[in-house]
Structure formats: structure tokens, C-alpha cells
Design a protein around this motif. Structure first.
Motif, short mmCIF file in Angstrom:
data_model
loop_
_atom_site.label_atom_id
_atom_site.label_comp_id
_atom_site.label_asym_id
_atom_site.label_seq_id
_atom_site.Cartn_x
_atom_site.Cartn_y
_atom_site.Cartn_z
N ALA A 1 -45.06 14.26 36.28
CA ALA A 1 -44.91 15.56 35.63
C ALA A 1 -45.10 16.68 36.65
CB ALA A 1 -45.91 15.72 34.50
N ASP A 2 -45.55 16.32 37.86
CA ASP A 2 -45.71 17.31 38.93
C ASP A 2 -44.33 17.69 39.48
OD1 ASP A 2 -45.81 14.47 39.90
OD2 ASP A 2 -45.53 15.48 41.81
N MET A 3 -44.30 18.74 40.29
CA MET A 3 -43.04 19.28 40.79
C MET A 3 -42.23 18.24 41.56
SD MET A 3 -42.54 22.65 43.21
CE MET A 3 -43.06 21.85 44.74
N ILE A 4 -42.87 17.50 42.46
CA ILE A 4 -42.14 16.53 43.27
C ILE A 4 -41.73 15.32 42.43
CG2 ILE A 4 -42.27 15.01 45.27
CD1 ILE A 4 -42.22 18.02 45.91
N GLY A 5 -42.66 14.79 41.64
CA GLY A 5 -42.35 13.61 40.84
C GLY A 5 -41.28 13.87 39.80
N ARG A 6 -41.32 15.05 39.20
CA ARG A 6 -40.32 15.39 38.19
C ARG A 6 -38.92 15.38 38.79
NH1 ARG A 6 -41.01 18.33 33.34
NH2 ARG A 6 -39.27 19.64 32.64
N THR A 7 -38.78 15.98 39.97
CA THR A 7 -37.47 16.01 40.62
C THR A 7 -37.09 14.64 41.16
OG1 THR A 7 -37.75 18.35 41.17
CG2 THR A 7 -36.09 17.13 42.41
N ALA A 8 -38.07 13.88 41.65
CA ALA A 8 -37.77 12.53 42.11
C ALA A 8 -37.18 11.68 40.99
CB ALA A 8 -39.04 11.87 42.65
N ALA B 1 -41.70 9.66 34.88
CA ALA B 1 -41.15 10.99 35.14
C ALA B 1 -39.97 11.28 34.22
CB ALA B 1 -40.72 11.10 36.60
N ARG B 2 -39.10 10.31 34.05
CA ARG B 2 -37.92 10.50 33.20
C ARG B 2 -38.31 10.62 31.73
NH1 ARG B 2 -33.95 6.11 36.29
NH2 ARG B 2 -33.60 7.41 38.16
N SER B 3 -39.31 9.87 31.34
CA SER B 3 -39.77 9.93 29.95
C SER B 3 -40.34 11.30 29.62
CB SER B 3 -40.80 8.84 29.69
OG SER B 3 -41.35 8.94 28.40
N TRP B 4 -41.18 11.82 30.51
CA TRP B 4 -41.77 13.13 30.26
C TRP B 4 -40.72 14.24 30.26
CZ3 TRP B 4 -46.51 11.83 33.71
CH2 TRP B 4 -47.57 11.40 32.88
N LEU B 5 -39.75 14.13 31.14
CA LEU B 5 -38.67 15.12 31.13
C LEU B 5 -37.92 15.07 29.81
CD1 LEU B 5 -36.96 17.29 32.45
CD2 LEU B 5 -35.63 15.48 33.57
N GLY B 6 -37.70 13.86 29.31
CA GLY B 6 -37.05 13.71 28.00
C GLY B 6 -37.85 14.38 26.90
N GLU B 7 -39.18 14.22 26.92
CA GLU B 7 -40.03 14.88 25.92
C GLU B 7 -39.90 16.40 26.01
OE1 GLU B 7 -44.11 13.79 26.02
OE2 GLU B 7 -43.71 11.62 26.00
N ASP B 8 -39.87 16.90 27.24
CA ASP B 8 -39.77 18.35 27.43
C ASP B 8 -38.43 18.87 26.91
OD1 ASP B 8 -42.25 18.28 28.63
OD2 ASP B 8 -41.46 18.18 30.66
N LEU B 9 -37.36 18.12 27.16
CA LEU B 9 -36.04 18.53 26.67
C LEU B 9 -35.97 18.47 25.15
CD1 LEU B 9 -33.81 16.79 29.34
CD2 LEU B 9 -33.99 19.25 28.96
N GLN C 1 -35.92 24.33 36.34
CA GLN C 1 -36.41 24.29 37.70
C GLN C 1 -36.37 22.88 38.27
OE1 GLN C 1 -37.77 26.95 34.94
NE2 GLN C 1 -38.95 25.07 35.14
N VAL C 2 -35.94 22.76 39.51
CA VAL C 2 -36.04 21.50 40.25
C VAL C 2 -36.53 21.83 41.66
CG1 VAL C 2 -34.16 20.44 38.93
CG2 VAL C 2 -33.66 21.50 41.14
N THR C 3 -37.15 20.87 42.30
CA THR C 3 -37.58 21.06 43.68
C THR C 3 -36.36 21.10 44.59
OG1 THR C 3 -39.57 19.79 43.17
CG2 THR C 3 -39.11 20.21 45.49
N ALA D 1 -41.98 16.68 51.31
CA ALA D 1 -43.01 16.04 50.49
C ALA D 1 -42.81 14.54 50.31
CB ALA D 1 -43.05 16.72 49.12
N LEU D 2 -41.56 14.10 50.19
CA LEU D 2 -41.30 12.68 50.00
C LEU D 2 -41.49 11.91 51.30
CD1 LEU D 2 -38.15 12.39 47.68
CD2 LEU D 2 -40.52 11.83 47.13
N GLU D 3 -42.20 10.79 51.23
CA GLU D 3 -42.44 9.98 52.41
C GLU D 3 -41.41 8.85 52.52
OE1 GLU D 3 -46.33 8.42 51.92
OE2 GLU D 3 -47.34 10.36 52.12
#
Length: 378
Positions: free
Chosen positions: A77-84, A112-120, A137-139, A147-149
Motif C-alpha cells: 500500500a506504500d508508494m513503491i509497492g503500489r506502483t510495483a 498490492a493489487r488487492s488493495w488497489l482494487g479495494e481503493d478503486l 498517482q503512480v511512482t 527505490a527498487l533493488e
């Protein structure tokens, strides 16, 4: 500024340095049209209840809502994970050091995809019948690369090939995301915001390596600009399909924003890349930013000015909150009557670190301040 602004919107006798005097990017679809005297949020909100956040956002920003992010829920749900979670054929999982690229999707990607679905789902519920701009918003590609390793633990930024792959994946993922937003809220024109807090550090070679003993080499400005242009162009590539009413005009105008709450935002570079608006912390501006900002405004670029702190603190009266913006306008020699159509007011950054009560108050404060700016432009 070294001269007065002429009525035609150009500076008399301006020679202009290459970094600031630029024409709009060829890929730019046009200026962003927003309601007169607008305010909106930056992205994140406190708490973890998607419905409560969507209700608060749409109730406060009736003319310019946004898809809230709730990083308090945890990784994904964080900025990086959400966009990942949006990336196509590129996956990531959580390590103690942060997000690392994976060979296949795992639990963290699915979360991450599940939480984005809830938000939508929540956004769709509270935007029935809505027509107008709707910000998502996306990163951005460079903050994501910083940020991604990679598998060796170094940032993807260290590998030009990995950066290109990330950008291509992000383009495809953002396109699908915007299509989903349009499907769920057909009257809305998605305004794509790229969050790029690490952009200045990437340009200056200030992103630290995994060891912390060195920094990654600065990325060439043309390469940075090209990647940003690729992602921003996604909006113009598919805005007409499924967009109706007033929203269609906004969509065709090129609804894109790049946000950075860091100092020294590269306004000219972002404009060349095709950003229709730049979002920034107004408190960090200095007079050395004036030339680039003046050129941007005259070229039709909107300013998303952050005027309210992102964490709990006292709020001044709305008229007082916009004094800095008015001062900037006078310093640039711009027509005060254009303020309400050129500037959108926001908090300085996301509100994830604020209390729920303060987050609500800060966003309502931005709306009142925008109304003050529109009613009393002088």
C-alpha cells in the motif's frame, strides 16, 4: 525576473537560457484544464479504511477528487509497492532493505493489487455520476528505479537496461490502470500524477548505493526527460475512448502532473517532458526558481502549489496561506487575474503521517484557500 511581462505573455527582451526558455514538448497534448479556484490532495491519507478515505476525499474535493493511497496498511500500500503492483511482466517482493525485483509474482504483488482494487471499488462507489478531473498517482520511473533493488541488492538505477525495462513496464501498467479508472468512472478525465521525490537526486548523482559508501552516477538529463515523456504520453494515447461530457475536453488537453516535494524541482525539464502541471512544496521555492516558473506559466503549465504541512500543526487563515503564491505572482509580473486558473492548491505532500482529524482539516483548508484565491485575486 529581469523585465516586465507583456500582455502577450512573454517577457520583453528575454533571451532565456536553454534550461528555462523552452517550447512545449512535441508529445504534449496541451494545457490541463481544471475548475476555477481548484484544490486537490497529493496522494496518501492516514488510516486503512478505503471507504472512509474515499468518502472524505470526494466530499472535500468535490470538483477535483483523487484516488487516495493508504500506506498504513503495510507493504503493497506504500508508494513503491503500489506502483510495483501495476508493473507488467516485472514483479517485486519485500526484503528487509526494501522492494526487490522478482522473477515471478508473489504474495506482496498480490497484496498490492488487492488493495488497489479495494481503493478503486471505494472510489467508484463515491463518484457515481461524477464528471470532471480525477487524479490518480503512480511512482515515476526515476524514483521507482532509485527505490527498487536488483537481485544483487543495488538499485535498478545502477543498470541502464533495467531502467529502460522498468519504464516500458510502467508505461504498459499505467495504461491499463487508467483504462480501469475510466471504466469505473466513465464521466471522469484521469489526471495522471507521477510522484518523483527522488528526481533531483537522480539528476545530481546523489542516490546512495546499497553499501552507503558511494553514490550512483548522475543520469543524463536527456535520458531522464525521455523516460518521463514515455510515461506521461500514456494519457494522451488513450484519452478519447470511453471519456464523455466535460471530461473529454480535459482528457484531450493532456492531463498530467509531476509531483516532487524536494527542493530544486526541475521545472523546465518537466515541461519539456510533456507535464501539463508541476506539483511542489511552495515553501521551498526561491527566487532562482522564478525564471523557470515564469516560462512554465506563460507556456500554459499549471502549478500545483503545496501550501499546508503534511503533518499535524496549526493552520493559518486561508487568505494567509496563499500569501506566498500571491507574492510569487507579483514577483513574476504576472496578471493576478490568472491566479485561480493557473494554480491548484494542495498540501505540501501526502498526509499519511498526519492524524485523521488533521488530514481532513488540511484538505478542507486547501479548498477554502483556493476559494479565497479565486474571490480575491489581487
Amino acid at each position: 525576473m529581469s523585465g516586465p511581462r507583456t500582455p502577450a505573455g512573454t517577457r520583453a527582451g528575454s533571451a532565456g537560457a536553454p534550461e528555462t526558455s523552452v517550447a512545449p514538448a512535441a508529445s504534449e497534448a496541451g494545457p490541463l484544464t481544471v475548475p476555477w479556484g481548484s484544490a486537490t490532495g497529493v496522494g496518501s491519507m492516514p488510516g486503512g479504511d478505503a471507504r472512509e478515505s474515499a468518502k472524505a476525499v470526494t466530499g472535500t474535493f468535490e470538483r477535483f477528487p483523487y484516488l487516495a493511497e493508504l500506506p498504513a496498511r503495510g507493504p503493497g500500500a506504500d508508494m513503491i509497492g503500489r506502483t510495483a503492483g501495476l508493473l507488467v511482466e516485472v514483479y517485486a517482493h519485500v526484503e528487509p532493505s526494501g522492494w526487490r525485483i522478482s522473477d515471478r509474482p508473489g504474495r506482496d504483488t498480490r497484496r498490492a493489487r488487492s488493495w488497489l482494487g479495494e481503493d478503486l471499488d471505494a472510489l467508484e462507489e463515491f463518484t457515481q455520476g461524477y464528471e470532471g478531473p480525477l487524479k490518480v498517482q503512480v511512482t515515476g520511473p526515476w524514483t521507482l528505479a532509485a527505490a527498487l533493488e536488483l537481485k544483487n541488492g543495488e538499485a535498478a538505477l545502477s543498470d541502464p537496461g533495467a531502467c529502460r525495462d522498468l519504464t516500458a513496464s510502467l508505461v504498459e501498467g499505467v495504461g491499463a490502470h487508467l483504462a480501469e479508472v475510466r471504466r469505473r468512472v466513465p464521466g471522469a478525465a484521469p489526471v495522471l500524477q507521477l510522484d518523483e521525490p527522488s528526481l533531483t537526486a537522480v539528476l545530481r548523482g546523489q542516490v546512495r548505493s546499497a553499501s552507503g559508501y558511494r553514490t550512483h552516477r548522475a543520469v543524463d538529463r536527456q535520458v531522464v526527460e525521455g523516460a518521463l515523456r514515455e510515461v506521461l504520453a500514456v494519457v494522451g494515447a488513450g484519452t478519447d475512448a470511453g471519456v464523455t461530457g466535460r471530461a473529454a475536453g480535459i482528457a484531450r488537453a493532456g492531463a498530467t502532473v509531476v509531483h516532487s516535494c524536494a527542493p530544486d524541482v526541475p521545472f523546465a525539464l518537466l515541461r519539456r517532458a510533456g507535464a501539463a502541471a508541476v506539483s511542489f512544496d511552495a515553501g521551498l521555492l526561491t527566487e532562482r526558481d522564478d525564471e523557470a516558473i515564469g516560462e512554465a506559466v506563460e507556456g500554459g503549465t499549471k502549478l500545483f502549489a503545496g501550501i499546508v504541512p503534511g503533518t499535524d500543526g496549526p493552520l493559518s487563515d486561508p487568505a494567509g496561506s496563499v500569501m506566498g503564491v500571491r507574492t510569487l505572482w507579483r514577483r513574476l509580473g504576472l496578471n493576478p487575474g490568472t491566479l485561480a486558473e493557473s494554480v491548484v492548491l494542495t498540501p505540501v505532500c501526502g498526509l499519511a503521517g498526519a492524524s485523521p482529524a488533521y488530514a481532513r482539516a488540511a484538505q478542507a483548508h486547501c479548498v477554502r484557500a483556493a476559494r479565497s484565491l479565486a474571490d480575491n485575486p489581487e
